[in-house]
Enzyme design. Structure first.
Site, PDB file in Angstrom:
ATOM      1  CD  GLU A   1      -0.573  58.148  49.028  1.00 36.67           C
ATOM      2  OE1 GLU A   1      -0.305  59.338  48.860  1.00 36.67           O
ATOM      3  OE2 GLU A   1      -0.101  57.454  49.956  1.00 36.67           O
TER       4      GLU A   1
HETATM    5  C1  ACM Z   1      -3.070  58.180  52.960  1.00 37.01           C
HETATM    6  O1  ACM Z   1      -2.841  59.213  53.611  1.00 37.01           O
HETATM    7  N1  ACM Z   1      -2.286  57.862  51.939  1.00 37.01           N
HETATM    8  C2  ACM Z   1      -4.187  57.307  53.261  1.00 37.01           C
END
Ligand code: ACM
Length: 531
Positions: free
Chosen positions: A343
């Protein structure tokens, strides 16, 4: 270590000097649960050959005999004795000797069926005793966890029970499908103490989970001492940090090493994670120089993601990252160091690749194998790197490309294995962005067919992550992990041919009396016939 029932440790010599009258004391034959079978185990063993004439009963004279000359085998024997003494009230001395004339549980290194490999075991139950044979102490430990489940559930009681301690007769040959069977705790969103982490180690190791991944840093908190950047913990992990400002705390290096040692003694390897180049607000709000504009952003206690990024084109960033990796590698005996990478929405694709292609080699430089969330496949990970798939879909072109170049994959599909997803719409704890995950959903998938192009040989194993945005306590951890963690454990260990929901849910239901005695706060799913 709140769940570990203490017991008086009797010296072997005292047990051998037991008055003979003790052996005449009749066991009281009031079994509280139906007779166990060799298959009544989670994860279900690979190969079982019952022998109805060969059941063995623990008695006051039973000894635990361990491979002479192996302190690791003796340690497994001592742990087994610690587990069995409170409920039986038997002395169960642990003797590192080649043979005894007494009824025994023998832990033997070597002589096992060749199929057991490095982590499996062969368990034989005859009228004279139990013999567990394995190539390694890890295999012996796995065998003792099976033995524990073959005993009546009352074996988990903290005080002496008047039960007949019968173990069903026959032979088990058992070994894992995948080398990596993991669980993950998120210390960043809410800190979990050493006692909470070690209690979780006790619980997961019963189900042959052999890796515990610790998510140590994120936007809301930094939870591991780094001497060269001391304010990371005192400020980044200090008062007011964590989601809603109520999850402060950090592991000193000594705490971390205590967790590593405690886990190692239960054949669980710690995988530390420093999440970067995103999920870094705790570090960047502590040290202004880690920001491109030199200005520290405010600390964050909300649960948004994807807004932070280290400064990719600043050499200081790499000095910081190398300091952290060097110090963490030095206190991590396990092979893996996880660098996050998920992310990174505030980092451009080009910057992400630049960053990862500098940082991945730093992990190797300090003797570790890099693991990261599946986004690291967008860079050029070395062949020994491991990508952790956390998507909810069944395709991922970057991951398949990396697999073609040798990358191995840990399967953690968020809509199957994320223990922080709610069970159903009424679950008080947890999130629901990846969907609701009932027990049958957590059990109902195959790690080797989940992602097209990532087959059995590319899969290193499975992991069940537990993110802590909504969690506060060990009770909360347990409620989300049980009973789904055992489902993921079975996917990691047992064969595809034994995969069977009806069998699994029956065996799961039989775990309930054990969890009640261990005071595990589990979710009583309506899908499971609890006893
Ligand atoms: C995640 O759940 N952002 C690895």
């Amino acid at each position: 270590m709140r769940r570990r029932h203490t017991t008086t440790r009797l010296l072997a010599i005292a047990a051998l000097a037991l008055p003979l009258t003790l052996s005449a004391a009749p066991a009281v034959a009031t079994p509280s649960t139906p007779a166990r079978q060799l298959t009544d185990v989670i994860p279900v063993p690979v190969d079982t050959r019952p022998d109805a004439r060969a059941a063995f009963r623990l008695s006051p004279l039973t000894v635990i005999r361990t491979a002479p000359g192996s302190s690791a085998a003796w340690q497994v024997g001592r742990q087994l004795a610690d587990t069995l003494r409170p409920a039986t009230g038997y002395p169960l001395p642990v003797l590192p000797v080649p043979s005894t004339p007494l009824p025994e549980i023998a832990l033997v290194l070597g002589e096992a069926d060749h199929r057991v490999g490095q982590e499996g075991y062969q368990l034989d139950v005859t009228r004279r005793g139990v013999t567990i044979r394995a190539t390694t102490p890890a295999g012996l430990f796995a065998g003792t966890q099976t033995l524990r489940q073959l005993l009546p559930a009352d074996i988990e009681a903290p005080t002496r029970q008047r039960t007949t301690w019968t173990i069903p007769g026959g032979r088990i040959i058992d070994y894992p499908r995948f080398a990596y069977r993991g669980a993950m705790l998120d210390l960043a969103r809410h800190f979990h103490t050493v006692d909470e982490i070690t209690a979780y180690v006790d619980l997961i190791s019963q189900y042959k989970i052999n890796y515990l991944h610790l998510h140590l840093t994120d936007d809301q908190g930094w939870r591991i001492q780094i001497d060269s950047w001391p304010r990371l913990t005192t400020v980044g992990g200090g008062p007011g940090t964590g989601v809603d400002g109520v999850g402060p705390g950090y592991l000193t290096k000594a705490d971390y090493q205590a967790v590593v040692a405690y886990a190692a003694a239960r054949h669980v390897t710690i995988v530390p994670e420093i999440d970067m180049p995103g999920h870094t607000n705790a570090a960047q709000s502590t040290y202004p120089e880690l920001n491109c504009d030199g200005v520290a952003p405010p600390p964050r206690t909300d649960i948004a993601v994807g807004y932070s990024s280290l400064c990719i084109n600043d050499e200081l960033t790499y000095r910081f990252v190398e300091d952290v990796i060097r110090e963490l590698a030095a206190i991590t005996p396990g092979p893996y160091l996880h660098i996050g990478g998920d992310e990174a929405h505030a980092t451009t694709d080009e910057d992400y690749r630049t960053f990862m292609n500098r940082v991945l080699p730093l992990v190797s430089k300090y003797g570790k194998r890099a693991s990261g969330w599946n986004e690291i496949a967008q860079a050029d990970p070395p062949a020994d790197a491991v990508a952790q798939f956390w998507g909810t879909g069944t395709t991922n072109a970057d991951l398949v490309d990396a697999v073609t170049r040798g990358t191995k994959v840990i399967m953690s599909p968020a809509n199957k294995s994320y223990l922080d997803m709610k069970y159903d719409a009424t679950t008080r704890l947890g999130l629901r962005w990846a969907g609701l995950i009932e027990v049958s959903d957590a059990y109902g998938w195959d790690p080797a067919t989940r992602v097209t192009g990532v087959g059995e040989s590319a899969v290193l194993g499975v992991e069940a992550p537990l993110w802590s945005e909504t969690l506060r306590s060990l009770d909360d951890i347990e409620y989300m992990a049980f009973p789904r963690l055992p489902a993921i454990a079975e996917l990691g260990w047992s064969t595809t041919t034994s995969h069977d929901w009806e069998s699994f849910r029956t065996r799961l239901g039989e775990q309930a009396p054990r969890w009640r005695l261990q005071q595990v706060n589990f979710y009583p799913s309506p899908q499971v016939p609890w006893i």
